[in-house]
Enzyme design. Structure first.
Site: not given
Length: 488
Positions: A253, A282
């Site tokens: 991540d 993101t």
């Protein structure tokens, strides 16, 4: 050092065009709900007038922001490129294909999926794709079925037993991991039989030998690497070696540091994409795009990730995918590498500024985009420090530190990030001054008592400090304007 981007250095003509666009848009909004238009103007004013140091926030360019306000918002497009459950999606196909193309080229990934609405959605897609690839497909074969439609209810029970309670090993929340890395109250902690690895109690650094020992003992299906509050780089080659040894899938991540990967600040063993089976991120934070997510994957996992809708997601946000494409196109420009390097350099300057003024930092410094300050040396909780800093116009967020005595709500730390103010053009000198102002506030803040004893939330900021810091920061902010030339 000025961050050269379409946000800070577009020229007078660009600024005038953007101003005209926003004035027109706000006039239309005002005709329907003037309070929303007023709040929008106030938000820009507040952001212009504050030192934004939240590590997970940034400023997107006018091009990115304007891309989200289009009629793509009106279109449903469940499914995948060329295979939608709704008609007339040819333009959405173009948008999604461009976003995926830019992501693949920017990160050097074999496959990119641009539909996730957020980081948690990206991680959920990744988790279920790994389960589908590692468990569901082999499970179907064992049951003699070609697809799920061939399964009886008894077969489904057997398959659910295989899917459920798989093991996940991720970084603990208190040592810098994220909620979605197996934190028990989060859905990731409920999906999996979960265990956490931490950091060395003395140094605060990841102990790779300890991670390897935990993996050998626990034998996870998924090993998660990446962080939201760990101020150091990670050796992803070593993490892949650990995963391979125990037969785990490595999921990284990189939501927080994707901009440093895109900008080639993190390369080799520190670049997760060549080493991870699946990488999530993101598109805001250090990547400076719209709020949304991406999944990058090897060819092995691509087919399952591509089923993110309907597996996890519903209709993709086509207007946000369009903005992702614009932001990723910006990140492929040479100027973005200069920006990314400045983000890391400025974090070092901020950390050095704290250290020379006697502040205590988790791990003793930083080599990424964030700094984690232990505020117990000032006699404060994280909540008290966060609130006092906000009174002085310094926007931060409280954060847990390893072995935090104040828990996850009040905390003992403040997390600082440099991406946003670097976008405004701040350099080392400005961040040293920011450190000085922060320490000024914290040294002049005292815990206040509640009716039943000491409070972890209440505080008293000495008279005149907030005004003094506001005035000093206003000078720095005026020299580094946000959206220069943009007038509403």
């Amino acid at each position: 050092m000025t961050a050269d981007s379409s946000l800070t250095a577009p020229g007078v003509e660009y600024a005038a065009t953007a101003s005209e666009a926003y004035r027109a848009a706000l006039a239309v909004i005002e005709s329907v709900e003037p309070r929303i238009a007023a709040a929008t103007r106030k938000e820009l004013a507040d952001q212009r007038d504050s030192l934004k140091l939240i590590a997970s926030e940034n400023y997107a360019s006018p091009a990115v922001l304007l891309t989200m306000g289009t009629w793509f918002s009106d279109k449903y497009a469940e499914g995948t490129i060329g295979h939608r459950f709704y008609a007339a999606c040819q333009n959405v196909d173009t948008v999604e294909a461009l976003a995926a193309e830019h992501a693949r080229e920017l990160f050097g990934a074999p496959y990119a999926y641009a539909q996730p609405h957020s980081g948690i959605d990206a991680n959920l897609v990744a988790y279920w794709a790994i389960l589908a690839t590692r468990i569901e497909a082999p499970g179907l074969a064992e049951l003699g079925a070609k697809n799920v439609n061939d399964l009886s209810e008894q077969d489904w029970e057997a398959l659910r037993a295989k899917l459920g309670n798989q093991r996940l090993l991720g970084m603990s929340l208190e040592t810098g991991g994220h909620l979605t890395h197996g934190f028990r109250p989060n859905v990731s902690g409920k999906m999996f039989h979960q265990r956490s690895y931490g950091t060395d109690p003395e140094t605060g650094l990841i102990d790779y030998a300890a991670v390897a020992a935990a993996a050998r003992e626990f034998k996870p299906l998924i090993l998660v690497a990446g962080y939201s509050a760990y101020p150091r780089r990670v050796n992803f080659a070593t993490m892949r070696e650990i995963a391979d040894e125990v037969g785990a899938t490595l999921l990284v991540d990189m939501a927080h540091f994707a901009g440093l990967v895109a900008g080639k600040v993190f390369t080799g063993d520190e670049d997760p994409v060549p080493h991870a089976h699946v990488t999530t991120t993101t598109t805001h934070k250090s990547l400076r795009g719209p709020r949304g997510g991406l999944v990058l994957a090897t060819e092995e996992y691509a087919p399952a990730v591509d089923k993110g809708c309907p597996m996890v997601l519903g209709g993709p946000l086509s207007h946000v995918m369009a903005a992702k494409a614009v932001a990723l196109a910006e990140a492929r420009q040479p100027a973005f590498r200069e920006y990314a390097q400045a983000v890391a350099d400025n974090a070092k300057a901020l950390a050095d500024g704290f250290l020379k003024r006697g502040a205590r930092l988790v791990t003793g410094g930083t080599d990424n985009h964030l700094v984690l300050l232990d505020v117990t040396s000032f006699g404060l909780t994280g909540r008290q420090a966060e609130s006092a800093l906000l009174d002085a116009g310094v926007v931060t967020n409280r954060n847990s530190i390893p072995a935090d005595p104040n828990g996850a709500w009040y905390t003992s730390g403040i997390r600082f990030g440099t991406p946003a103010l670097t976008t405004r053009g701040f350099g080392a000198a400005e961040f040293d001054r920011v450190a000085e102002l922060v320490v000024d506030v914290l040294k002049n803040t005292e815990p206040a008592a509640a009716s039943n004893g000491p409070s972890k939330a209440k505080y008293t900021l000495a008279d005149g400090v907030a005004d003094r810091v506001h005035a000093a920061s206003a000078e720095i902010l005026a020299a580094n304007p946000l959206y220069p030339g943009l007038t509403l």
